[in-house]
Design a protein around this motif. Structure first.
Motif, PDB file in Angstrom:
ATOM      1  N   GLY A 142       0.573  -0.957   0.141  1.00 39.22           N
ATOM      2  CA  GLY A 142      -0.276  -0.069   0.219  1.00 39.22           C
ATOM      3  C   GLY A 142       0.728   1.453   0.123  1.00 39.22           C
ATOM      4  N   LEU A 143       2.445   1.243   0.273  1.00 41.51           N
ATOM      5  CA  LEU A 143       3.298   2.123   0.541  1.00 41.51           C
ATOM      6  C   LEU A 143       3.480   3.056  -0.727  1.00 41.51           C
ATOM      7  CD1 LEU A 143       4.932   1.446   4.177  1.00 41.51           C
ATOM      8  CD2 LEU A 143       2.838   3.374   3.475  1.00 41.51           C
ATOM      9  N   SER A 144       3.913   4.368  -1.171  1.00 42.09           N
ATOM     10  CA  SER A 144       4.441   4.819  -2.195  1.00 42.09           C
ATOM     11  C   SER A 144       5.344   4.517  -2.419  1.00 42.09           C
ATOM     12  CB  SER A 144       4.399   5.991  -2.401  1.00 42.09           C
ATOM     13  OG  SER A 144       5.211   6.509  -1.003  1.00 42.09           O
ATOM     14  N   GLU A 145       6.300   4.342  -2.788  1.00 40.19           N
ATOM     15  CA  GLU A 145       7.702   4.239  -3.038  1.00 40.19           C
ATOM     16  C   GLU A 145       8.656   4.568  -2.440  1.00 40.19           C
ATOM     17  OE1 GLU A 145       8.585   3.160  -7.247  1.00 40.19           O
ATOM     18  OE2 GLU A 145      10.782   3.748  -6.979  1.00 40.19           O
ATOM     19  N   GLN A 146       8.573   6.047  -2.368  1.00 32.13           N
ATOM     20  CA  GLN A 146       9.256   6.914  -1.930  1.00 32.13           C
ATOM     21  C   GLN A 146       9.323   6.737  -0.258  1.00 32.13           C
ATOM     22  OE1 GLN A 146       6.414   8.366  -4.592  1.00 32.13           O
ATOM     23  NE2 GLN A 146       8.593   8.515  -5.250  1.00 32.13           N
ATOM     24  N   LEU A 148       8.385   3.683   1.331  1.00 28.73           N
ATOM     25  CA  LEU A 148       9.357   2.318   0.799  1.00 28.73           C
ATOM     26  C   LEU A 148      10.578   2.626   0.841  1.00 28.73           C
ATOM     27  CD1 LEU A 148       6.776  -0.047  -1.491  1.00 28.73           C
ATOM     28  CD2 LEU A 148       7.177  -0.611   1.071  1.00 28.73           C
ATOM     29  N   GLU A 149      10.627   3.223   0.407  1.00 24.25           N
ATOM     30  CA  GLU A 149      12.120   3.638   0.319  1.00 24.25           C
ATOM     31  C   GLU A 149      12.838   4.654   1.651  1.00 24.25           C
ATOM     32  OE1 GLU A 149      14.000   6.580  -2.979  1.00 24.25           O
ATOM     33  OE2 GLU A 149      15.527   6.505  -1.380  1.00 24.25           O
ATOM     34  N   ARG A 150      11.769   5.417   1.996  1.00 26.01           N
ATOM     35  CA  ARG A 150      12.177   6.053   3.303  1.00 26.01           C
ATOM     36  C   ARG A 150      12.159   4.990   5.398  1.00 26.01           C
ATOM     37  NH1 ARG A 150      10.077   7.942   8.370  1.00 26.01           N
ATOM     38  NH2 ARG A 150       8.596   6.964   7.290  1.00 26.01           N
ATOM     39  N   ILE A 151      11.475   3.742   4.568  1.00 28.74           N
ATOM     40  CA  ILE A 151      11.480   3.254   5.519  1.00 28.74           C
ATOM     41  C   ILE A 151      12.415   2.087   5.952  1.00 28.74           C
ATOM     42  CG2 ILE A 151       9.742   1.202   7.053  1.00 28.74           C
ATOM     43  CD1 ILE A 151       7.729   2.793   5.826  1.00 28.74           C
ATOM     44  N   ILE A 152      12.716   1.482   4.830  1.00 29.79           N
ATOM     45  CA  ILE A 152      13.466   0.690   4.208  1.00 29.79           C
ATOM     46  C   ILE A 152      15.359   1.327   4.575  1.00 29.79           C
ATOM     47  CG2 ILE A 152      14.734  -0.876   2.799  1.00 29.79           C
ATOM     48  CD1 ILE A 152      11.949  -1.421   1.407  1.00 29.79           C
ATOM     49  N   GLY A 153      15.432   2.320   4.394  1.00 26.92           N
ATOM     50  CA  GLY A 153      16.367   3.386   4.451  1.00 26.92           C
ATOM     51  C   GLY A 153      17.299   3.893   6.235  1.00 26.92           C
ATOM     52  N   GLU A 154      15.809   4.202   6.550  1.00 28.39           N
ATOM     53  CA  GLU A 154      15.690   4.593   7.841  1.00 28.39           C
ATOM     54  C   GLU A 154      15.729   3.731   8.872  1.00 28.39           C
ATOM     55  OE1 GLU A 154      13.141   7.635   9.481  1.00 28.39           O
ATOM     56  OE2 GLU A 154      13.905   8.779   7.643  1.00 28.39           O
ATOM     57  N   TYR A 155      14.975   2.722   9.082  1.00 30.09           N
ATOM     58  CA  TYR A 155      14.857   1.395   9.813  1.00 30.09           C
ATOM     59  C   TYR A 155      15.542   0.488   9.999  1.00 30.09           C
ATOM     60  CZ  TYR A 155      10.943   4.907  11.181  1.00 30.09           C
ATOM     61  OH  TYR A 155       9.517   5.821  11.036  1.00 30.09           O
ATOM     62  N   GLY A 156      15.851   0.250   8.093  1.00 25.65           N
ATOM     63  CA  GLY A 156      16.078  -0.917   8.214  1.00 25.65           C
ATOM     64  C   GLY A 156      17.933   0.085   7.662  1.00 25.65           C
ATOM     65  N   GLU A 158      19.723   0.103   5.296  1.00 23.92           N
ATOM     66  CA  GLU A 158      19.627  -0.569   4.342  1.00 23.92           C
ATOM     67  C   GLU A 158      20.645   0.552   3.342  1.00 23.92           C
ATOM     68  OE1 GLU A 158      20.773  -2.616   2.003  1.00 23.92           O
ATOM     69  OE2 GLU A 158      19.003  -4.311   3.044  1.00 23.92           O
ATOM     70  N   ARG A 159      21.435  -0.483   2.427  1.00 26.25           N
ATOM     71  CA  ARG A 159      22.060   1.094   1.674  1.00 26.25           C
ATOM     72  C   ARG A 159      21.644   0.755   0.188  1.00 26.25           C
ATOM     73  NH1 ARG A 159      27.366  -2.281  -0.548  1.00 26.25           N
ATOM     74  NH2 ARG A 159      27.264  -0.024  -1.339  1.00 26.25           N
ATOM     75  N   TRP A 160      20.931  -0.122   0.049  1.00 25.58           N
ATOM     76  CA  TRP A 160      20.281  -0.807  -1.191  1.00 25.58           C
ATOM     77  C   TRP A 160      18.795  -0.132  -1.786  1.00 25.58           C
ATOM     78  CZ3 TRP A 160      22.812  -1.743  -4.541  1.00 25.58           C
ATOM     79  CH2 TRP A 160      24.548  -1.839  -4.718  1.00 25.58           C
ATOM     80  N   ALA A 161      17.888   0.443  -0.103  1.00 22.15           N
ATOM     81  CA  ALA A 161      16.608   1.021   0.390  1.00 22.15           C
ATOM     82  C   ALA A 161      16.010   1.303  -1.357  1.00 22.15           C
ATOM     83  CB  ALA A 161      16.629   2.014   1.491  1.00 22.15           C
ATOM     84  N   ARG A 162      16.951   1.579  -1.901  1.00 19.87           N
ATOM     85  CA  ARG A 162      16.210   2.640  -3.707  1.00 19.87           C
ATOM     86  C   ARG A 162      15.616   1.436  -4.198  1.00 19.87           C
ATOM     87  NH1 ARG A 162      18.309   7.937  -6.321  1.00 19.87           N
ATOM     88  NH2 ARG A 162      16.883   8.597  -4.434  1.00 19.87           N
ATOM     89  N   ARG A 163      16.593   0.291  -4.166  1.00 19.43           N
ATOM     90  CA  ARG A 163      16.259  -0.373  -6.109  1.00 19.43           C
ATOM     91  C   ARG A 163      15.061  -1.785  -4.300  1.00 19.43           C
ATOM     92  NH1 ARG A 163      19.133  -2.817  -9.590  1.00 19.43           N
ATOM     93  NH2 ARG A 163      19.508  -4.484  -8.600  1.00 19.43           N
ATOM     94  N   ILE A 164      15.194  -1.859  -3.209  1.00 21.94           N
ATOM     95  CA  ILE A 164      14.780  -3.185  -3.095  1.00 21.94           C
ATOM     96  C   ILE A 164      13.323  -2.170  -2.983  1.00 21.94           C
ATOM     97  CG2 ILE A 164      13.403  -3.898  -1.166  1.00 21.94           C
ATOM     98  CD1 ILE A 164      16.315  -3.957   0.304  1.00 21.94           C
ATOM     99  N   SER A 166      12.514  -0.182  -5.728  1.00 21.65           N
ATOM    100  CA  SER A 166      11.845   0.051  -6.848  1.00 21.65           C
ATOM    101  C   SER A 166      11.118  -1.316  -7.078  1.00 21.65           C
ATOM    102  CB  SER A 166      12.105   0.625  -7.433  1.00 21.65           C
ATOM    103  OG  SER A 166      13.141  -0.425  -8.573  1.00 21.65           O
ATOM    104  N   PHE A 167      12.045  -2.324  -6.957  1.00 27.82           N
ATOM    105  CA  PHE A 167      10.914  -3.551  -7.575  1.00 27.82           C
ATOM    106  C   PHE A 167      10.566  -4.342  -6.712  1.00 27.82           C
ATOM    107  CE2 PHE A 167      15.235  -6.037  -9.014  1.00 27.82           C
ATOM    108  CZ  PHE A 167      15.797  -5.484  -9.518  1.00 27.82           C
ATOM    109  N   ILE A 168      10.085  -3.978  -5.647  1.00 20.76           N
ATOM    110  CA  ILE A 168       8.687  -3.666  -4.480  1.00 20.76           C
ATOM    111  C   ILE A 168       7.610  -3.787  -4.911  1.00 20.76           C
ATOM    112  CG2 ILE A 168       7.312  -3.380  -2.611  1.00 20.76           C
ATOM    113  CD1 ILE A 168      10.119  -3.843  -1.007  1.00 20.76           C
ATOM    114  N   VAL A 169       7.516  -2.636  -6.391  1.00 20.28           N
ATOM    115  CA  VAL A 169       6.783  -1.330  -6.221  1.00 20.28           C
ATOM    116  C   VAL A 169       6.346  -2.089  -7.901  1.00 20.28           C
ATOM    117  CG1 VAL A 169       5.675   0.756  -8.039  1.00 20.28           C
ATOM    118  CG2 VAL A 169       6.482  -0.061  -4.912  1.00 20.28           C
ATOM    119  N   ARG A 170       7.568  -2.702  -8.963  1.00 25.56           N
ATOM    120  CA  ARG A 170       7.409  -3.257 -10.174  1.00 25.56           C
ATOM    121  C   ARG A 170       7.119  -4.795  -9.313  1.00 25.56           C
ATOM    122  NH1 ARG A 170      12.737  -4.679 -12.821  1.00 25.56           N
ATOM    123  NH2 ARG A 170      12.615  -6.722 -10.985  1.00 25.56           N
ATOM    124  N   GLU A 171       7.134  -5.534  -8.626  1.00 31.67           N
ATOM    125  CA  GLU A 171       6.215  -6.797  -8.504  1.00 31.67           C
ATOM    126  C   GLU A 171       5.218  -6.800  -8.217  1.00 31.67           C
ATOM    127  OE1 GLU A 171       7.837 -10.177  -8.689  1.00 31.67           O
ATOM    128  OE2 GLU A 171       9.350  -8.939 -10.373  1.00 31.67           O
TER     129      GLU A 171
END
Ligand SMILES: C[S@@+](CC[C@H](N)C(=O)[O-])C[C@H]1O[C@@H](n2cnc3c(N)ncnc32)[C@H](O)[C@@H]1O
Length: 311
Positions: A142-146, A148-156, A158-164, A166-171
């Motif tokens: 449900g979340l926007s790509e931006q 998701l990137e923020r959550i994965i980058g900030e809370y995880g 995770e340096r690959w947050a942007r790619r992850i 974008s792959f989630i949103v595509r899938e």
């Protein structure tokens, strides 16, 4: 998954810093299986504990384990962020000490259908309190790509947050992502194989991030910690065990804020802010587990304990 299993971390250190005493009232804001609570009750025979957990199954297991202590234990289903209301509802106005042992229990992690683990295939849930709130699947789909990137980058972290993201949103445009293993596969596809860290599974950071977001863990920690510190009586002690740097940073900063006195600019001849230290920090550096403990309880490896005493 059968009986509740969870080895309490830093048991001796918790007792050393909390100093439970007969006739006093303690809060265990993260009751889990009741391990730390039973240690308090055993170490101070006339003491009482209010135990809070968001997870009804943890509360049921703890209620069974602690039944022999009778009315020395009172259990509350809820978020420790609301501790002020929870204890007041029990007629308690102030605390002699509190313990927060953050994160999920081994029992939650190992109960497949709860969806906390990237090592078992299950519905993507991750809620500590299954009676309400959004699941990890709700966020991932449900979340926007931006966001998701923020959550994965900030809370995880995770340096690959942007790619992850974008792959989630595509899938998810193919079909909704509803299981842990589908998410693991997406993450594995997003992080270039040559960059996988041998020491940690590529999904570790994203799963940590989603767990924090689903359970609003950092917000609960900040609110719960402040409320518990405010409820402490003079001489009362607060002990917090965290398991990753985001939590530890919050604990350290809030303890420092409460320990700080006057914040007036140095050039002022006299204090005008009137701020007094409210606590004394008992642990300059965080206390960690001994080799002996980590050998028998790998979960203790990342545990950091900080403690204060109320002035
Ligand atoms: C690490 S376990 C605690 C184990 C416990 N100290 C023991 O020795 O058995 C953390 C527990 O805290 C609960 N929890 C985490 N965050 C919470 C919150 N904000 N409010 C209430 N319970 C929470 C989890 O559901 C879990 O059962």
């Amino acid at each position: 998954m059968g009986a509740f299993h969870h080895l309490s971390v830093l048991p001796e250190e918790v007792i050393r810093f909390l100093e439970p005493t007969d006739g006093k009232t303690y809060l265990d804001g993260t009751l889990g299986g009741g391990g730390h609570t039973s240690l308090i009750l055993e170490n101070a025979p006339g003491s009482q504990v209010i135990g809070i957990d968001r997870d009804q199954s943890a509360l049921s297991a703890a209620a069974a384990r602690l039944a022999a202590y009778g009315d020395r234990v009172r259990l509350v289903h809820g978020d420790f962020a609301g501790v002020a209301n929870h204890v007041r509802a029990l007629g308690v106005e102030a605390l002699d000490g509190f313990i927060l042992d953050l994160g999920v229990s081994s029992h939650q992690l190992d109960t497949r259908e709860r969806g906390f683990s990237f090592q078992q295939d299950a519905p993507l849930d991750m809620r500590m309190d299954i009676s309400n709130g959004e699941t990890a699947a709700d966020l991932v789909n449900g979340l926007s790509e931006q966001e998701l990137e923020r959550i994965i980058g900030e809370y995880g972290e995770e340096r690959w947050a942007r790619r992850i993201a974008s792959f989630i949103v595509r899938e998810r445009t193919e079909s909704p992502i509803t299981t842990t293993f589908r998410l693991v596969d997406i993450i594995k596809g997003a992080v270039p194989k040559a960059k996988w860290d041998e020491r940690i599974h590529p999904a570790t950071r994203t799963f940590q991030a989603l767990c924090i977001a689903v359970n609003t863990e950092l917000d609960s920690l900040e609110r719960g910690m402040r409320a518990a510190l405010d409820l402490l009586k003079p001489g009362g002690r607060g002990v917090i065990i965290s398991f990753h740097s985001l939590e530890d940073r919050i604990v350290k900063h809030i303890f420092r804020e409460y320990a700080e006195g006057c914040t007036c600019p140095r050039q002022l001849p006299v204090c005008v802010c009137g701020k007094q230290p409210r606590v004394k920090i008992l642990t300059g550096r965080p206390v960690t587990a001994t080799q002996e403990e980590t050998d028998s309880n790998p979960r203790a490896r990342s545990a950091k304990l900080r403690a204060v005493v109320k002035l």
